[in-house]
Motif scaffolding. Structure first.
Motif, mmCIF file in Angstrom:
data_model
loop_
_atom_site.group_PDB
_atom_site.id
_atom_site.type_symbol
_atom_site.label_atom_id
_atom_site.label_comp_id
_atom_site.label_asym_id
_atom_site.label_seq_id
_atom_site.Cartn_x
_atom_site.Cartn_y
_atom_site.Cartn_z
ATOM 1 N N ILE A 1 2.524 -11.265 -1.857
ATOM 2 C CA ILE A 1 3.898 -10.716 -1.861
ATOM 3 C C ILE A 1 4.515 -10.908 -3.247
ATOM 4 C CG2 ILE A 1 6.158 -10.769 -0.741
ATOM 5 C CD1 ILE A 1 4.828 -12.073 1.681
ATOM 6 N N GLU A 2 4.304 -12.093 -3.823
ATOM 7 C CA GLU A 2 4.861 -12.374 -5.151
ATOM 8 C C GLU A 2 4.279 -11.429 -6.192
ATOM 9 O OE1 GLU A 2 5.091 -13.732 -9.104
ATOM 10 O OE2 GLU A 2 3.220 -13.975 -7.960
ATOM 11 N N GLN A 3 2.975 -11.183 -6.129
ATOM 12 C CA GLN A 3 2.336 -10.280 -7.091
ATOM 13 C C GLN A 3 2.850 -8.856 -6.927
ATOM 14 O OE1 GLN A 3 -1.884 -10.781 -6.504
ATOM 15 N NE2 GLN A 3 -1.842 -12.942 -7.170
ATOM 16 N N PHE A 4 3.016 -8.425 -5.692
ATOM 17 C CA PHE A 4 3.536 -7.092 -5.425
ATOM 18 C C PHE A 4 4.928 -6.917 -6.037
ATOM 19 C CE2 PHE A 4 6.069 -4.483 -2.333
ATOM 20 C CZ PHE A 4 5.589 -3.240 -2.752
ATOM 21 N N LEU A 5 5.800 -7.897 -5.821
ATOM 22 C CA LEU A 5 7.163 -7.814 -6.347
ATOM 23 C C LEU A 5 7.179 -7.922 -7.873
ATOM 24 C CD1 LEU A 5 9.099 -9.957 -3.716
ATOM 25 C CD2 LEU A 5 9.124 -7.470 -3.979
ATOM 26 N N SER A 6 6.298 -8.744 -8.432
ATOM 27 C CA SER A 6 6.229 -8.876 -9.890
ATOM 28 C C SER A 6 5.796 -7.562 -10.541
ATOM 29 C CB SER A 6 5.238 -9.984 -10.275
ATOM 30 O OG SER A 6 5.699 -11.235 -9.825
ATOM 31 N N HIS A 7 4.909 -6.842 -9.883
ATOM 32 C CA HIS A 7 4.417 -5.561 -10.410
ATOM 33 C C HIS A 7 5.473 -4.461 -10.255
ATOM 34 C CE1 HIS A 7 1.830 -2.289 -11.471
ATOM 35 N NE2 HIS A 7 1.736 -1.816 -10.226
#
Length: 883
Positions: free
Chosen positions: A385-391
């Motif tokens: 989830i964190e990677q998705f939001l960071s991207h």
């Protein structure tokens, strides 16, 4: 348009209708008149074809939230009616629909909302002698189902205890509860329909079937008013009463657990002392634990083990609290995801919160404690989830998702292309402006833009002669300047504006897709929120325990209680540790009732409260203020401390005292803790003393609960000889130079004096009153010692001790006051049996009294509660008064 308004208003008669007109929300007719007063805004009028102007007021759309919050805070509902089609494409009146009804129990956000307080909405249904009861916070998705035993008043007290402002009921229950709800400031909402069994199966799976209908009713009400997804609402958690330490509303108030007796301020409460939480969700979790401490020894000791581990590792605790500072309110962010109201900045906060999880997990898994290791291993890091939001989301997105710069570059190729065209086009405009200045020699020539005319070249009139008008086409004339356009500028304008508009539309579309994508993660986010909130409370307990030198309580399976040098944690903090006097409280299996005597202001009430608060803190899983604490598992706490009229309910101090006492005695078990402070002081001395003794005997003989009973009736101290489980103690005081000095120390045995007049002297009553009181006190004491009767205006009072000494029960009206000429002294040894003949000594028994006497003879005292006795005496008095 007014016909449209009236048609919509017809469906929302119980709400203020905020009707969207352009950049304003307008209110009309009675809504406008009332809202203008409540919101302190100008009331105007509108011509709408009627003979008179229609009352109207309005508020700007960008500041509407504050106005809605004000109305909802005062117990009103607001229906928000939006334009649901583009006015530029509408044929005739723009289509409008109500998109949400905001109620006192469904407010999702606002400046007045306390991040550390849940906002619950509840539903209740009568089932026999109890209620099926459920409540949920739609901003967090937390949901609970349980039972409430007792009357309508007990239900209202439960709502008040949990801070619930809105209760959803059936039409039939609405009529039954309406008057009481007004007294308790509860908003009643009617819902006679329920969601289907199939649609609510996932919400009711943990609750008994009896509770299902109440759950289905409240869910239907929320769906009908909010008109949004309920994806974040969790399955209702069934709270079995036996698993928790139950504390009624009166006791929570008397103990100042959450609200101070001096007002709504939290300062001076147990919550104020314990709240060292860092996150908003941790603060809410602490309140929930305060409302319902545990009654399961294994669960309590698990919590205590975690607190111990954090207490012993200072650096770990501090590091965790620093990490918590960067964790936002995950529960309410998950709620916004579900409702589709989350913005770019909210998603950035969510991302920042998730970035703390790896460090939190590392701290826990590297700790020496097995309990902390297990907590760390159970954490879902949500790295995907964190990677998705960071991207997807920029580092610092704006508040509004329509301002642009929410989606990060590289997320979508088409968006990047449009942005590049728009950005390069603006660079080209800047270059064109520079080139035109050089060609014309006009230094103040500028290229500007507005929504009406688009891009233009502006030249002041004093410099027009320098321009090459063969290339320029006039577009607009101003007072001091002319605006022109060129073919080259026209071409670029189309490219730039199209790129900006397409970019804005595409970015909004992409953001809504991201928002929908996030809905699949709601359950995981809620689980993380629960884990972090509990860990936040554990660290708060450890911090408080270290700061105030608390110790770990020990639990056992018996009823005895041993508290050595116990302290009232809040009073100790308010005063100063160096001036607080600690006290022991030792209740054994054989002596588990304590009768406390001593003067006013000596600390009896504080002593009793500290025992209760130590019990509450221990069963929450916190360390306690004492040198040693060996405690039983307590199932309920009942207190009768302080006296106050219930003016709203029309009840006197004494009636409130009796009702609270009745509630405690009726519901207490052998595993309960009872605190009674000066029972009977709201009525005459003999009535009060008789009731106090009767209550103590009943608790001793029929309940057997751990009990602390304070009194000013020193005559009651003789009960130590008659009640095997009762022990006398007193709060010590001494007299120095005519003034009383309170030692605040609890000692064995009864108090020898009450020091009432000394306390009055401390209050600076006039010396004349103090002196006269001393004289009267000596007279009363000498009269009491000399004989069995005391003459008062040709009436006599037989000392109660001559009656209660042998535990004889006779009608008070036949003994307390009789004509002086009828007085005959009755030796105590002859008073064992009261008969009609003996009563005739005080006057002839008339025929009308025979029924009263017969009723008295038929009463089984051992099976009569104090409240039943009080009602019987009242009934008999009424019968005698009719003669």
């Amino acid at each position: 348009m007014m016909q449209q308004y009236l048609s919509i208003k017809q469906d929302y008669k119980d709400a203020f209708l905020f009707f969207r007109l352009g950049d304003f929300y307008e209110l009309f007719f009675e809504d406008a008149t009332k809202a203008s007063q409540l919101l302190e805004i100008t009331l105007t009028g509108k011509d709408a074809g009627a003979a008179e102007r229609i009352p109207m007021c309005g508020v700007p759309h960008h500041s509407v939230q504050g106005y809605i919050e004000t109305l909802v805070g005062r117990g009103y509902k607001v229906a928000i009616c939006e334009q649901t089609e583009d006015p530029r494409q509408a044929k005739g009146v723009v289509r409008r629909e109500v998109v949400q009804v905001v109620t006192p129990g469904t407010l999702m956000e606002g400046k007045g909302m306390d991040g550390k307080t849940n906002l619950f909405i509840a539903a209740a249904e009568k089932i026999g002698a109890r209620f099926s009861f459920c409540y949920l916070d739609i901003s967090t998705g937390e949901a609970t189902a349980t039972y409430v035993d007792g009357t309508n008043d007990d239900l209202m007290q439960q709502l008040q205890s949990l801070g619930i402002r809105e209760l959803v009921v059936s039409d039939a229950m609405f009529d039954e509860l309406q008057a009481l709800a007004d007294v308790y400031s509860i908003v009643l909402s009617i819902e006679d329909e329920a969601m289907s069994v199939e649609d609510t199966a996932m919400y009711t799976m943990h609750a008994p079937e009896e509770l299902h209908h109440a759950i289905r009713i409240v869910l239907h009400y929320i769906e009908r008013t909010q008109m949004r997804s309920l994806a974040h609402i969790q399955a209702f958690d069934y709270k079995e009463v036996e698993q928790f330490l139950m504390i009624d509303t009166h006791s929570k108030r008397n103990l100042e657990m959450i609200q101070s007796l001096r007002g709504g301020d939290q300062k001076g409460t147990l919550l104020w002392l314990l709240d060292e939480t860092v996150t908003a969700m941790g603060g809410r979790r602490l309140k929930q634990w305060l409302h319902q401490p545990l009654a399961n020894q294994q669960a309590i000791e698990r919590r205590l083990g975690i607190v111990t581990a954090l207490l012993e590792d200072y650096f770990l605790r501090v590091e965790l609290q620093e990490l918590f500072k960067n964790v936002y309110d995950l529960e309410r962010l998950a709620g916004k995801v579900s409702f589709g109201s989350i913005g770019g900045r909210d998603l950035a906060q969510l991302r920042e919160s998730l970035r703390q999880l790896p460090a939190i997990q590392q701290q826990l898994t590297e700790a020496k404690s097995t309990e902390l290791n297990e907590l760390g291993q159970a954490l879902d890091l949500c790295s995907d989830i964190e990677q998705f939001l960071s991207h997807a989301i920029t580092d610092q997105p704006p508040i509004s998702i329509k301002e642009g710069d929410v989606i990060r570059e590289g997320y979508n190729a088409k968006l990047d292309e449009l942005r590049d065209a728009s950005r390069n086009g603006k660079n080209w405009i800047a270059q064109l402006e520079k080139r035109e200045r050089e060609q014309t020699g006009i230094k103040n020539l500028k290229i500007g833009y507005n929504r009406v005319f688009g891009y233009y070249i502006e030249i002041t009139k004093s410099n027009i002669h320098l321009a090459d008008l063969t290339r320029y086409e006039r577009k607009q004339t101003l007072t001091n300047a002319e605006r022109y356009i060129t073919e080259e500028l026209k071409e670029k304008e189309a490219l730039i504006l199209n790129a900006e508009e397409e970019s804005s539309v595409l970015e909004y579309k992409l953001f809504t897709e991201i928002r929908e994508e996030m809905k699949q993660y709601i359950t995981r986010l809620q689980k993380i929120a629960q884990q972090i909130s509990e860990l936040d409370v554990y660290t708060a307990f450890a911090t408080v325990s270290e700061k105030y030198h608390f110790i770990q309580p020990i639990f056992h399976e018996k009823r005895g209680m041993k508290i050595i040098n116990g302290r009232h944690p809040v009073v100790e903090k308010m005063l100063n540790k160096s001036t607080y006097v600690p006290n022991d409280c030792i209740l054994s299996e054989d002596e588990n009732m304590m009768l406390i005597t001593g003067p006013n202001m000596s600390g009896k009430s504080t002593y009793m409260r500290q025992v209760a608060l130590i019990t509450v803190m221990a069963q929450m899983g916190c360390y306690v203020p004492a040198d040693e604490a060996i405690l039983p598992i307590t199932d309920q706490i009942f207190t009768r401390i302080g006296a106050a009229d219930d003016l709203a309910g029309g009840q006197s101090t004494f009636m409130v005292e009796m009702l609270e006492s009745q509630h405690a005695i009726t519901n207490a078990t052998a595993n309960s803790l009872l605190l009674f402070d000066e029972i009977g002081r709201g009525t005459s001395t003999y009535d009060g003393m008789s009731l106090a003794q009767a209550m103590m005997e009943y608790i001793h003989d029929h309940i057997g609960a751990n009990t602390l009973f304070s009194t000013h009736y020193h005559e009651l101290t003789t009960l130590e000889d008659e009640l095997s489980h009762l022990r006398n103690v007193h709060v010590a005081a001494t007299e120095q130079e005519g003034r009383v000095v309170f030692l605040h120390k609890v000692k064995e045995g009864p108090a020898d004096k009450s020091y009432g007049i000394h306390v009055a002297k401390l209050a600076d009553l006039p010396d004349e009153i103090i002196s006269r009181a001393h004289v009267l006190l000596q007279q009363f004491e000498s009269q009491s010692e000399e004989g069995t009767v005391k003459i008062v205006e040709k009436r006599v009072e037989v000392p109660v001790e001559k009656i209660v000494e042998k535990r004889i029960e006779v009608p008070v009206e036949k003994i307390v006051e009789v004509p002086i000429e009828k007085v005959i002294e009755v030796p105590v040894e002859q008073a064992n049996n009261v008969s009609e003949a003996q009563l005739s000594l005080f006057g002839t028994v008339e025929e009308d009294d025979a029924e009263v006497l017969e009723q008295l003879r038929s009463v089984n005292i051992s099976c009569t509660t104090p409240m039943d006795a009080l009602q019987l005496v009242y009934k008999l008095q009424q019968q005698l008064a009719k003669k």
